[in-house]
Design a protein around this motif. Sequence first.
Motif, PDB file in Angstrom:
ATOM      1  N   UNK A 195       0.797  -9.673 -17.028  1.00 42.61           N
ATOM      2  CA  UNK A 195      -0.128  -9.967 -15.932  1.00 42.61           C
ATOM      3  C   UNK A 195       0.633 -10.257 -14.652  1.00 42.61           C
ATOM      4  N   UNK A 196       1.735 -11.043 -14.779  1.00 35.35           N
ATOM      5  CA  UNK A 196       2.530 -11.327 -13.596  1.00 35.35           C
ATOM      6  C   UNK A 196       3.114 -10.044 -13.009  1.00 35.35           C
ATOM      7  N   UNK A 197       3.608  -9.169 -13.905  1.00 37.07           N
ATOM      8  CA  UNK A 197       4.153  -7.906 -13.428  1.00 37.07           C
ATOM      9  C   UNK A 197       3.081  -7.076 -12.726  1.00 37.07           C
ATOM     10  N   UNK A 198       1.895  -7.024 -13.360  1.00 38.88           N
ATOM     11  CA  UNK A 198       0.806  -6.260 -12.755  1.00 38.88           C
ATOM     12  C   UNK A 198       0.348  -6.878 -11.436  1.00 38.88           C
ATOM     13  N   UNK A 199       0.369  -8.218 -11.380  1.00 36.46           N
ATOM     14  CA  UNK A 199      -0.028  -8.860 -10.133  1.00 36.46           C
ATOM     15  C   UNK A 199       0.952  -8.528  -9.018  1.00 36.46           C
ATOM     16  N   UNK A 200       2.280  -8.558  -9.368  1.00 38.49           N
ATOM     17  CA  UNK A 200       3.269  -8.184  -8.354  1.00 38.49           C
ATOM     18  C   UNK A 200       3.077  -6.737  -7.915  1.00 38.49           C
ATOM     19  N   UNK A 201       2.846  -5.883  -8.915  1.00 41.69           N
ATOM     20  CA  UNK A 201       2.619  -4.477  -8.598  1.00 41.69           C
ATOM     21  C   UNK A 201       1.363  -4.309  -7.762  1.00 41.69           C
ATOM     22  N   UNK A 202       0.343  -5.083  -8.113  1.00 41.87           N
ATOM     23  CA  UNK A 202      -0.924  -5.019  -7.377  1.00 41.87           C
ATOM     24  C   UNK A 202      -0.729  -5.465  -5.927  1.00 41.87           C
ATOM     25  N   UNK A 203       0.050  -6.550  -5.741  1.00 42.23           N
ATOM     26  CA  UNK A 203       0.312  -7.009  -4.375  1.00 42.23           C
ATOM     27  C   UNK A 203       1.091  -5.958  -3.589  1.00 42.23           C
ATOM     28  N   UNK A 204       2.081  -5.329  -4.282  1.00 35.68           N
ATOM     29  CA  UNK A 204       2.841  -4.278  -3.603  1.00 35.68           C
ATOM     30  C   UNK A 204       1.935  -3.121  -3.195  1.00 35.68           C
ATOM     31  N   UNK A 205       1.053  -2.729  -4.131  1.00 37.84           N
ATOM     32  CA  UNK A 205       0.136  -1.630  -3.824  1.00 37.84           C
ATOM     33  C   UNK A 205      -0.839  -2.020  -2.715  1.00 37.84           C
ATOM     34  N   UNK A 206      -1.298  -3.267  -2.752  1.00 40.23           N
ATOM     35  CA  UNK A 206      -2.201  -3.709  -1.685  1.00 40.23           C
ATOM     36  C   UNK A 206      -1.498  -3.677  -0.331  1.00 40.23           C
ATOM     37  N   UNK A 207      -0.205  -4.089  -0.343  1.00 37.86           N
ATOM     38  CA  UNK A 207       0.554  -4.039   0.913  1.00 37.86           C
ATOM     39  C   UNK A 207       0.696  -2.603   1.400  1.00 37.86           C
ATOM     40  N   UNK A 208       0.996  -1.701   0.452  1.00 36.75           N
ATOM     41  CA  UNK A 208       1.113  -0.299   0.827  1.00 36.75           C
ATOM     42  C   UNK A 208      -0.221   0.244   1.327  1.00 36.75           C
ATOM     43  N   UNK A 209      -1.271  -0.128   0.624  1.00 35.19           N
ATOM     44  CA  UNK A 209      -2.611   0.329   1.038  1.00 35.19           C
ATOM     45  C   UNK A 209      -2.935  -0.179   2.438  1.00 35.19           C
ATOM     46  N   UNK A 210      -2.570  -1.439   2.701  1.00 37.74           N
ATOM     47  CA  UNK A 210      -2.836  -2.003   4.024  1.00 37.74           C
ATOM     48  C   UNK A 210      -2.070  -1.239   5.102  1.00 37.74           C
ATOM     49  N   UNK A 211      -0.774  -0.914   4.783  1.00 34.09           N
ATOM     50  CA  UNK A 211       0.018  -0.143   5.743  1.00 34.09           C
ATOM     51  C   UNK A 211      -0.603   1.243   5.952  1.00 34.09           C
ATOM     52  N   UNK A 212      -1.033   1.885   4.821  1.00 33.39           N
ATOM     53  CA  UNK A 212      -1.654   3.196   4.937  1.00 33.39           C
ATOM     54  C   UNK A 212      -2.960   3.124   5.727  1.00 33.39           C
TER      55      UNK A 212
END
Length: 855
Positions: A559-576
């Motif tokens: 879950x922690x790994x997925x949360x980190x990945x999710x935050x990274x993806x959210x950051x990328x999505x925000x940049x996109x």
Amino acid sequence: MKPARSKTPRKLVVKKGSQTSLKDPVGVYCRVRPLSFLDQECCIEVINSTTVQLHTPEGYRLNRNGDYKETQYSFKQVFGTHTTQKELFDVVANPLVDDLIRGKNGLLFTYGVTGSGKTHTMTGSPGEGGLLPRCLDMIFNSIGSFQAKRYVFKSNDRNSMDIQCEVDALLERQKREAMPNPKTPSGKRQVDPEFADMITVQEFCKAEEVDEDSVYGVFVSYIEIYNNYIYDLLEEVPFDPIKPKPPQSKLLREDKNHNMYVAGCTEVEVKSTEEAFEVFWRGQKKRRIANTHLNRESSRSHSVFNIKLVQAPLDADGDNVLQEKEQITISQLSLVDLAGSERTNRTKAEGNRLREAGNINQSLMTLRTCMEVLRENQMYGTNKMVPYRDSKLTHLFKNYFDGEGKVRMIVCVNPKAEDYEESLQVMRFAEMTQEVEVARPVDKAICGLTPGRRYRHHPRAGPVGDELLVTEMVLQSFPPLPSCEILDINDEQTLPRLIEALEKRHQLRQMMTDEFNKQSITFKAMLQEFDNGVLNKENYIQGKLNEKEKVISGQKLEIERLEKKNKTLEYKIEILEKTTTIYEEDKRNLQQELETQNQKLQRQFSDKRRLEARLQGMVTETTMKWEKECERRVAAKQLEMQNKLWVKDEKLKQLKAIVTEPKTEKPERPSRERDREKPPQRTVSPPPVPFQPDQNVPPLRLRHRRSRSAGDRWVDHKPASHVQTETVMQPHVPHAITVSVANEKALAKCEKYMLTHQELASDGEIETKLIKGDVFKTRGGGQSVQFTEIETLKQESPTGSRKRRSSTVAPAQPEGAESEWTDVETRCSVAVEMRAGSQLGPGYQHHAQPKRKKP
């Protein structure tokens, strides 16, 4: 009459049986809050324990032409300004809690305008708890010793309860206790001092009848209805400081028993009043309140605190809960704090406050409409549909009005004069609500197990009582002793009987001792076996728990790994998203620039086409002009040559006449028009006839020159300054429309146009020009005239003609040449254009080139 509508299956399968005809009216109570200031004007007066009277305030009477009206309203009971919370609870809420413990539902809600004391009545204040903490206190005082262990009852998402065995409940308790932040409040924690005074109830209150052969569980939930949306105030939303998520609204569902409930609502199991009120207080902090002109802390939503009591019977041995879901009884008490009705012109609400006030008033109006329809259906036997679904508030509590529990309402009023109109509307609604009847709830089904199961194997007394009870049971199992009274010394039967009885007792005791020893040995073996089984189960459970903990730890890491990945993806999505926004903005700017350029090109293209058309017209006009000029010059040259020939002929004729006769007359000069049409032949003219004024010459008839285009319809434009000449030849066009001012109506009916223009010639005679043209229709809906030729009519005096002609002859020309005759016909370009819709009449534009003199 309308035919009676058949009842729906839902109403046929009611649980009321023979009690369906028993109905109770909605219990409506009135509570009058004290005035905030002693010098305030009061408009409500308590007459007795069931009646209040409203009288018109002074300011209101002045606005209403001095009308003074007193109105009385009756209630089930009226509570004055000095009523305590305990007195109100004993009358209103105590019976509802008693019904809750006996398995019946109840609904209690407070109704009134903003600032009338609804929240104070429901929640209370420090040192004076309201109805809610008192209801909780009474519930736990009644079932405190009969509560099931935590997690024996488990709620599901279908508005029902499941039963877990002791082992599953124990595992879930251990699991919840191992969590770092348990959602369920613990009874070991200290009470929050913020609300400690509210739940401290001095008076002990307990239900009279409690089923001792059942176990109980209490679950609470807390929701609010805000802007006609349902929100869970106990829902745990993870806090995200970067991108906080707004709370999600919940939906209403209908369970298998056709009862309405909030799907996905959090239900917390509580074991004490402190725990329950701590849960309530946690949700109360999330409730929406705002500062308005009438109330500093005005509730902007309807709050609903549900107390669900789950009851299940014990098994036949009285040790464990009966593992049969059908035997569970669920009863619910809903405590509703309605938001106050208000007028926006008094609250000065704007923006969100105005929208909230509109939704509050709309939901309260729907509640009133439902009550009116229910009352009308019951009083007049109609079967109108009750509009429960128009509002979430009425839709949620429709089951109570259909006979699923008691309904009671506390009308809170503020006696100050400013609230007179609102209080009047509240009183009318309360009076109408009392006429609505609700079906009486049905008693729960009686379990078929034997009463007293709980204390059959578990007596109420302590260790001493247990020993006495066992002794009594053993003594009862021995044979009774015979009478030991000896009245005669010779009595030889009493003692042998006593000895025999004692010997039997001794034998029985010895047998019981042996049996007890055997049973104790067997019990010890069983106990040892049970201990071994328990130990094995504990080891097995511990192993399972270790495995589960390993799985849980692995899942946590995942879950922690997925949360980190999710935050990274959210950051990328925000940049996109930002990049997409920039690209879209550039795209819009480029599209706007492209549209601007296209419009500019279109304008340039249109200007180019207009310029081409204009140039084409100018070329055509210039070509026609030069063609006419060439024709005119050729004609002028021909005329000039003819005139020269004529002059020579005349000279010869004059010379001949002088020779032959001394007195001659000047012959008439040939007409220019006639010369154009037919050149004169060079023949010898006959001698002119001398003018004799004495002779009686018959008068000459005026002859009209017929135009060469007499077949068309003409507009004969003669200005108002036109002077009639008395010449023999007069211009005449048949079927012409004669006008003094050119107008659009005349031009629209004709194909030709003729303008008569007069000017004074150099010899002092009047020279008349007939300017002719064709009429064309324009694009704008008007008419335009294109001039084609000019006819010149000139008259001259016989005495001074030669002198005038000779004065205008160029020096290089031979004597007697008369070029002046053709100078009048130099270039003349005249345009007349009528514009459609013009209010100023026709517009004239005369374009005349200066007269060119011959070199």
